[in-house]
Structures are given as structure tokens and as C-alpha cells.
Design an enzyme around this catalytic site. Sequence first.
Site, PDB file in Angstrom:
ATOM      1  N   LYS A 263      68.978 -11.542 -25.205  1.00  0.00           N
ATOM      2  CA  LYS A 263      67.791 -11.149 -24.428  1.00  0.00           C
ATOM      3  C   LYS A 263      66.685 -10.655 -25.359  1.00  0.00           C
ATOM      4  CE  LYS A 263      70.675 -10.063 -20.442  1.00  0.00           C
ATOM      5  NZ  LYS A 263      71.288  -9.060 -19.567  1.00  0.00           N
TER       6      LYS A 263
ATOM      7  N   GLN B 131      72.425  -2.831 -19.435  1.00  0.00           N
ATOM      8  CA  GLN B 131      73.471  -3.853 -19.451  1.00  0.00           C
ATOM      9  C   GLN B 131      74.751  -3.322 -18.780  1.00  0.00           C
ATOM     10  OE1 GLN B 131      72.829  -6.946 -20.418  1.00  0.00           O
ATOM     11  NE2 GLN B 131      74.883  -7.691 -20.021  1.00  0.00           N
TER      12      GLN B 131
ATOM     13  N   ASP C 163      66.029  -6.940 -13.533  1.00  0.00           N
ATOM     14  CA  ASP C 163      67.345  -7.535 -13.245  1.00  0.00           C
ATOM     15  C   ASP C 163      67.492  -7.822 -11.747  1.00  0.00           C
ATOM     16  OD1 ASP C 163      69.176  -8.126 -15.267  1.00  0.00           O
ATOM     17  OD2 ASP C 163      69.649  -6.010 -15.614  1.00  0.00           O
TER      18      ASP C 163
HETATM   19  N1  GUN Z   1      76.111  -7.915 -16.932  1.00  0.00           N
HETATM   20  C1  GUN Z   1      76.384  -9.195 -16.627  1.00  0.00           C
HETATM   21  N2  GUN Z   1      75.266  -9.841 -16.254  1.00  0.00           N
HETATM   22  C2  GUN Z   1      74.258  -8.959 -16.327  1.00  0.00           C
HETATM   23  C3  GUN Z   1      72.864  -9.046 -16.066  1.00  0.00           C
HETATM   24  O1  GUN Z   1      72.313 -10.068 -15.666  1.00  0.00           O
HETATM   25  N3  GUN Z   1      72.166  -7.893 -16.275  1.00  0.00           N
HETATM   26  C4  GUN Z   1      72.745  -6.740 -16.695  1.00  0.00           C
HETATM   27  N4  GUN Z   1      71.978  -5.663 -16.848  1.00  0.00           N
HETATM   28  N5  GUN Z   1      74.038  -6.629 -16.931  1.00  0.00           N
HETATM   29  C5  GUN Z   1      74.790  -7.740 -16.758  1.00  0.00           C
END
Ligand code: GUN
Length: 293
Positions: A52, A96, A119
Amino acid sequence: MNLLDGKLISSQIKEEIADAVSEMKKSGKKVPHLAAMIVGTEGASETYVAHKVKACGQVGFESTLVRMDAGVSEEALLAKIEEINNNDDIDGLIVQLPLPSHISEEKVVAAISYKKDVDGFHPINVGRLFIDQPCYVSATPNGIVELIKRYNIETSGKHCVVLGRSNIVGKPMALLMARKGYPGDATVTVCHSRTKDIKAVCRTADILIVAMGRSEFVTADMVKEGAVVIDVGITRVKSEKTKSGWKLLGDVKYDEVAPKCSYITPVPGGVGPMTIVSLLNNTLKAARKELYD
Ligand code: GUN
């Protein structure tokens, strides 16, 4: 069989986003800024967050990576979120997941300002999705919708079977495919671990979206001839055939399923890169205050 090439489409979308950022700079605006928080050093999360942050750099976004020790208190984490919520320079904030078990994910997600929740996990954004109001949509289902759009795949009146009912993928995916318009207007069935005769249900799918987290779960006998198959799964397994000693497997047994499909996503290079560009798109929207001011 046609490939739904997430790698290719995501690189096109990244170029589009990079152009938008150049325009913003030219007109004297600040560039979009994403903050990503990671708690502890769990391997998969490290990889996802690194992807990311790298993607932000590729399109000209600013990014801030906030690392916290696995033993950080919930209070300290919430305080950091509040600090970022109040920082006008930061447009989007993600934490995350998963988090260590002593921290409530529910509290953390709710603490993020819904205006910065790129998100799309905050109850306000989830609720707005449910009633078809503009909102940040969870990155993976949003990326899948974009892939369907870019390949002009017909969805109206189709039977879409979603395997998995997670808050992040299965549930929002089902809503997006059932909503009015394109992509959407599909008849949706959600299957999960307690579904009876899941194979028979899958065989009725025109569009099969698989997010079970069980590697190679979907076999050729579960897929209708000509179906569109979208594989969200990604599991790292040991392999003697690769240089790294690892390989990635999807939730679909690709080699035997692909010949039956009209379209299929590969793993890797399918849904994964689309998820990242969805997050970038949401961050761009946040910087432009397209949804909320
Ligand atoms: N853990 C697995 N997928 C995601 C996501 O798209 N965003 C976040 N913040 N954590 C995750």
C-alpha cells in the site's frame, strides 16, 4: 477463456490516478496523503502494508506509516487514531487488521473518522452502503466491481454466488452485486461454511466470487461451463518448484477450473492489485472531499 487481468487494469488505473495527482499539484493543491497503521510485525500484514505504501509513492501520494509495538495498549492506539483524525494534512487512515487479541477491532474501526475511513470499514460507511448512499466501499469488493466494469461483464439478471460472508469481502460484495444499476442487478446467493450442498449451488452460478480463505476449494465440478470466476483467496504455501521456496494459491483450483470459464482472475495478479488501487481511489476521493467535507 479470458483472463481478468488485475495487474494490467490496476496499472492503467494507477496512471489515471497519477494524472489526477499531477493536476492537483498544478492547481496548487496538496497531494493526497494516506496514513497506514500497523500493530506488531505479523508477516502477511507487513507485506500488505508495504504494498500500500509503495503504491502511494507510485501515484504521487504522500504516505505515513505508523508502526506500533504488538504490546501497545488499546488506549494508546486510540489516542494515535484521534491525533490522525485531527491532522488536516492526512486525508485517509487505515489500521491494518487483524489486531492483537487484547485490542478491540470494533473499537478501533469505530474510532477512525468515517470521513478518513478509506478502508470503508466504519459502521457509518457500511450502513451507507447498505442503503445505497455515497460512501467509502471496502477495497476488495470495490476492486472486483471495477474489474467487472472494465471488462464489460454483464451482471444484470445473472446469478452471482458469493462464497464467504466476511464483513470486509463477502457481505459488501453481495450488496454491490444486488444493487440497482451496473455492475449490479444480479440475483445473489451468499454461501458459507454451513451451506448445504455448496457444490450444487456453485454450479448454478453465472458469476462465482470466492472469498473463503480455503486454498483450492473450488474445483472444476463446481463450475458451470462459461461462468465468470473471481478468486479473492491468497494463501502462501511451500513449494519446491519456485526459487523463493513459496508459491501463492487462490481459493480456486485454477488449472482445472480455468478451461471451463468465460473469464477468470489469476492468483496472483487478479483481485490483489485491484484492491490496492481501490484504496488509492478512495484516498483520492478523500483528498478531493468528494464524499464528505
Ligand atoms: N486486513 C485484510 N484486508 C485488509 C484491508 O483491506 N484493510 C485493512 N486495514 N486490513 C486488512
